[in-house]
Design a protein around this motif. Structure first.
Motif, PDB file in Angstrom:
ATOM      1  N   ARG A 119       0.817  -1.214   0.000  1.00  0.00           N
ATOM      2  CA  ARG A 119       0.000   0.000   0.000  1.00  0.00           C
ATOM      3  C   ARG A 119       0.852   1.265   0.000  1.00  0.00           C
ATOM      4  NH1 ARG A 119      -5.396  -0.429   1.638  1.00  0.00           N
ATOM      5  NH2 ARG A 119      -6.080  -2.543   2.130  1.00  0.00           N
ATOM      6  N   TRP A 120       2.157   1.103   0.133  1.00  0.00           N
ATOM      7  CA  TRP A 120       3.044   2.253   0.247  1.00  0.00           C
ATOM      8  C   TRP A 120       3.565   2.667  -1.126  1.00  0.00           C
ATOM      9  CZ3 TRP A 120       6.329  -0.263   4.712  1.00  0.00           C
ATOM     10  CH2 TRP A 120       5.482  -0.477   5.814  1.00  0.00           C
ATOM     11  N   PRO A 121       3.929   3.922  -1.307  1.00  0.00           N
ATOM     12  CA  PRO A 121       4.358   4.405  -2.633  1.00  0.00           C
ATOM     13  C   PRO A 121       5.506   3.607  -3.244  1.00  0.00           C
ATOM     14  CG  PRO A 121       3.967   6.252  -1.165  1.00  0.00           C
ATOM     15  CD  PRO A 121       3.866   5.017  -0.313  1.00  0.00           C
ATOM     16  N   ASP A 122       6.530   3.265  -2.445  1.00  0.00           N
ATOM     17  CA  ASP A 122       7.681   2.554  -3.017  1.00  0.00           C
ATOM     18  C   ASP A 122       7.539   1.037  -2.947  1.00  0.00           C
ATOM     19  OD1 ASP A 122       7.940   2.127  -0.322  1.00  0.00           O
ATOM     20  OD2 ASP A 122       9.866   3.164  -0.112  1.00  0.00           O
ATOM     21  N   ARG A 123       6.546   0.555  -2.170  1.00  0.00           N
ATOM     22  CA  ARG A 123       6.259  -0.875  -2.024  1.00  0.00           C
ATOM     23  C   ARG A 123       7.479  -1.670  -1.545  1.00  0.00           C
ATOM     24  NH1 ARG A 123       2.457  -2.982  -6.860  1.00  0.00           N
ATOM     25  NH2 ARG A 123       1.942  -4.456  -5.204  1.00  0.00           N
ATOM     26  N   GLN A 124       8.374  -1.006  -0.837  1.00  0.00           N
ATOM     27  CA  GLN A 124       9.573  -1.663  -0.322  1.00  0.00           C
ATOM     28  C   GLN A 124       9.327  -2.206   1.080  1.00  0.00           C
ATOM     29  OE1 GLN A 124      12.583  -2.061  -2.089  1.00  0.00           O
ATOM     30  NE2 GLN A 124      11.220  -1.385  -3.738  1.00  0.00           N
ATOM     31  N   TRP A 125      10.027  -3.298   1.415  1.00  0.00           N
ATOM     32  CA  TRP A 125       9.942  -3.828   2.765  1.00  0.00           C
ATOM     33  C   TRP A 125      10.516  -2.807   3.737  1.00  0.00           C
ATOM     34  CZ3 TRP A 125       7.776  -8.364   4.514  1.00  0.00           C
ATOM     35  CH2 TRP A 125       7.337  -9.253   3.524  1.00  0.00           C
ATOM     36  N   PRO A 126       9.910  -2.652   4.905  1.00  0.00           N
ATOM     37  CA  PRO A 126      10.404  -1.674   5.877  1.00  0.00           C
ATOM     38  C   PRO A 126      11.693  -2.153   6.540  1.00  0.00           C
ATOM     39  CG  PRO A 126       8.640  -2.959   6.841  1.00  0.00           C
ATOM     40  CD  PRO A 126       8.725  -3.384   5.406  1.00  0.00           C
ATOM     41  N   THR A 127      12.379  -1.242   7.199  1.00  0.00           N
ATOM     42  CA  THR A 127      13.609  -1.584   7.903  1.00  0.00           C
ATOM     43  C   THR A 127      13.480  -1.236   9.382  1.00  0.00           C
ATOM     44  OG1 THR A 127      14.694   0.567   7.640  1.00  0.00           O
ATOM     45  CG2 THR A 127      14.887  -0.995   5.804  1.00  0.00           C
ATOM     46  N   LYS A 128      14.392  -1.773  10.159  1.00  0.00           N
ATOM     47  CA  LYS A 128      14.340  -1.540  11.605  1.00  0.00           C
ATOM     48  C   LYS A 128      14.681  -0.101  11.974  1.00  0.00           C
ATOM     49  CE  LYS A 128      19.110  -3.109  12.331  1.00  0.00           C
ATOM     50  NZ  LYS A 128      19.952  -4.133  12.988  1.00  0.00           N
ATOM     51  N   THR A 129      15.342   0.618  11.059  1.00  0.00           N
ATOM     52  CA  THR A 129      15.802   1.972  11.376  1.00  0.00           C
ATOM     53  C   THR A 129      14.664   2.886  11.801  1.00  0.00           C
ATOM     54  OG1 THR A 129      17.583   1.709   9.766  1.00  0.00           O
ATOM     55  CG2 THR A 129      17.094   3.947  10.500  1.00  0.00           C
ATOM     56  N   ALA A 149       4.806 -12.280   8.244  1.00  0.00           N
ATOM     57  CA  ALA A 149       6.078 -11.576   8.413  1.00  0.00           C
ATOM     58  C   ALA A 149       5.974 -10.686   9.638  1.00  0.00           C
ATOM     59  CB  ALA A 149       6.420 -10.738   7.178  1.00  0.00           C
ATOM     60  N   THR A 150       7.076 -10.523  10.328  1.00  0.00           N
ATOM     61  CA  THR A 150       7.125  -9.634  11.489  1.00  0.00           C
ATOM     62  C   THR A 150       8.272  -8.654  11.321  1.00  0.00           C
ATOM     63  OG1 THR A 150       6.194 -11.316  12.969  1.00  0.00           O
ATOM     64  CG2 THR A 150       7.363  -9.491  13.990  1.00  0.00           C
ATOM     65  N   TRP A 151       7.952  -7.381  11.365  1.00  0.00           N
ATOM     66  CA  TRP A 151       8.913  -6.278  11.245  1.00  0.00           C
ATOM     67  C   TRP A 151       9.310  -5.877  12.661  1.00  0.00           C
ATOM     68  CZ3 TRP A 151       6.513  -0.917   9.826  1.00  0.00           C
ATOM     69  CH2 TRP A 151       7.498   0.086   9.824  1.00  0.00           C
ATOM     70  N   ALA A 152      10.609  -5.775  12.916  1.00  0.00           N
ATOM     71  CA  ALA A 152      11.070  -5.542  14.282  1.00  0.00           C
ATOM     72  C   ALA A 152      12.154  -4.482  14.335  1.00  0.00           C
ATOM     73  CB  ALA A 152      11.599  -6.845  14.873  1.00  0.00           C
ATOM     74  N   ASN A 153      12.320  -3.918  15.527  1.00  0.00           N
ATOM     75  CA  ASN A 153      13.423  -2.978  15.716  1.00  0.00           C
ATOM     76  C   ASN A 153      14.613  -3.710  16.332  1.00  0.00           C
ATOM     77  OD1 ASN A 153      12.645  -3.295  18.382  1.00  0.00           O
ATOM     78  ND2 ASN A 153      12.488  -1.103  18.821  1.00  0.00           N
ATOM     79  N   SER A 154      15.685  -2.975  16.556  1.00  0.00           N
ATOM     80  CA  SER A 154      16.921  -3.595  17.039  1.00  0.00           C
ATOM     81  C   SER A 154      16.733  -4.261  18.392  1.00  0.00           C
ATOM     82  CB  SER A 154      18.030  -2.540  17.131  1.00  0.00           C
ATOM     83  OG  SER A 154      18.356  -2.046  15.849  1.00  0.00           O
ATOM     84  N   ALA A 155      15.965  -3.617  19.275  1.00  0.00           N
ATOM     85  CA  ALA A 155      15.769  -4.179  20.614  1.00  0.00           C
ATOM     86  C   ALA A 155      15.032  -5.510  20.556  1.00  0.00           C
ATOM     87  CB  ALA A 155      15.005  -3.183  21.485  1.00  0.00           C
ATOM     88  N   ALA A 156      14.023  -5.613  19.702  1.00  0.00           N
ATOM     89  CA  ALA A 156      13.270  -6.865  19.581  1.00  0.00           C
ATOM     90  C   ALA A 156      14.131  -7.955  18.955  1.00  0.00           C
ATOM     91  CB  ALA A 156      12.013  -6.638  18.750  1.00  0.00           C
ATOM     92  N   LEU A 157      14.898  -7.593  17.935  1.00  0.00           N
ATOM     93  CA  LEU A 157      15.769  -8.570  17.290  1.00  0.00           C
ATOM     94  C   LEU A 157      16.825  -9.084  18.268  1.00  0.00           C
ATOM     95  CD1 LEU A 157      16.137  -6.688  13.910  1.00  0.00           C
ATOM     96  CD2 LEU A 157      15.132  -8.965  14.163  1.00  0.00           C
ATOM     97  N   ALA A 158      17.376  -8.181  19.059  1.00  0.00           N
ATOM     98  CA  ALA A 158      18.383  -8.589  20.042  1.00  0.00           C
ATOM     99  C   ALA A 158      17.775  -9.513  21.089  1.00  0.00           C
ATOM    100  CB  ALA A 158      18.991  -7.356  20.702  1.00  0.00           C
ATOM    101  N   ALA A 159      16.564  -9.191  21.541  1.00  0.00           N
ATOM    102  CA  ALA A 159      15.899 -10.030  22.540  1.00  0.00           C
ATOM    103  C   ALA A 159      15.605 -11.418  22.000  1.00  0.00           C
ATOM    104  CB  ALA A 159      14.608  -9.360  23.006  1.00  0.00           C
ATOM    105  N   ALA A 160      15.368 -11.500  20.685  1.00  0.00           N
ATOM    106  CA  ALA A 160      15.089 -12.788  20.055  1.00  0.00           C
ATOM    107  C   ALA A 160      16.362 -13.512  19.644  1.00  0.00           C
ATOM    108  CB  ALA A 160      14.198 -12.575  18.833  1.00  0.00           C
ATOM    109  N   GLY A 161      17.512 -12.880  19.864  1.00  0.00           N
ATOM    110  CA  GLY A 161      18.782 -13.510  19.520  1.00  0.00           C
ATOM    111  C   GLY A 161      19.058 -13.535  18.036  1.00  0.00           C
ATOM    112  N   ILE A 162      18.510 -12.576  17.301  1.00  0.00           N
ATOM    113  CA  ILE A 162      18.692 -12.530  15.847  1.00  0.00           C
ATOM    114  C   ILE A 162      19.661 -11.409  15.498  1.00  0.00           C
ATOM    115  CG2 ILE A 162      17.556 -12.141  13.632  1.00  0.00           C
ATOM    116  CD1 ILE A 162      14.998 -13.251  14.861  1.00  0.00           C
TER     117      ILE A 162
END
Length: 221
Positions: A119-129, A149-162
């Motif tokens: 639905r977004w203009p560029d139709r690109q996958w979002p980033t954690k930034t 799919a689950t979009w996450a920030n750095s804190a969530a990724l770190a908590a999940a060990g990714i």
């Protein structure tokens, strides 16, 4: 038009879809003792003079329909988290995240659902930034509209060990940005990437019941 409940009546002069093997469309339906006793032509009905007859005036009548693929519990759960549905850009989702984060204690998980990059203009996958900027003091995990799919920030990724060295497994994919940094998990069960901690403290029983009732009354789902 609200219909009164009667145990005996004839509804006629309508388009009544039987949805049977022959897929007939007839003009009359007869109800006896609260059950459908006949569907067919009005000319074939010999009704008692005192029986109520309702003129449908060309309206359509369908059998009761059952939604066999409703996600009631998902809808109830979504009402406990951030609604990212309908957002027109990654930035708009980030704004919603920032607003919700401002209401939460520092360090509390922020979950949500409903974003759709198509639905977004560029139709690109979002980033954690963008999520890192919006909620620097909260782990954030947002499930895509389809739940795959689950979009996450750095804190969530770190908590999940990714991190960038984490190997993909179980048929899932770890989506990465241009620098090779993980930013989302995509699979048939992306929630497995953010299992226990992403849900945060469970809501109270009364809150869960309230949201289930709300979901049951909702036209969505």
């Amino acid at each position: 038009m609200p219909w009164p409940v009667h145990t005996q009546m004839i509804l006629t002069n309508g388009r009544i879809y039987t949805i049977e093997a022959r897929n007939r469309v007839v003009d009359t339906i007869v109800v006896r003792e609260g059950r459908v006793a006949f569907v067919g032509r009005r000319a074939d009905v010999n009704a008692p003079a005192a029986e109520e007859v309702v003129d449908l005036e060309g309206r359509a009548v369908l059998p009761g329909l059952v939604d066999a693929h409703g996600h009631l519990m998902y809808l109830a759960r979504a009402r406990l988290t951030l609604d990212a549905g309908g957002a027109r850009s990654e930035a708009e989702v980030a704004e919603r995240v920032a607003a919700r984060a401002a209401t939460l204690p520092r360090g509390e998980w922020l979950g949500g659902r409903g974003w759709d990059q198509n639905r977004w203009p560029d139709r690109q996958w979002p980033t954690k930034t963008s999520l890192d900027r919006a909620a620097p003091h909260h782990p954030v995990a947002l499930t895509r509209i389809d739940g795959h799919a689950t979009w996450a920030n750095s804190a969530a990724l770190a908590a999940a060990g990714i991190d960038r060295a984490t190997a993909e497994s179980g048929g899932g994919r770890i989506l990465k940005d241009a620098r090779g940094e993980p930013t989302a998990c995509s699979s048939t069960r992306p929630s497995s990437c953010f299992s226990a901690p992403s849900h945060g403290p469970p809501p109270s029983a009364s809150t869960r019941l309230s949201k289930r009732r709300s979901a049951s009354a909702s036209p969505r789902g």
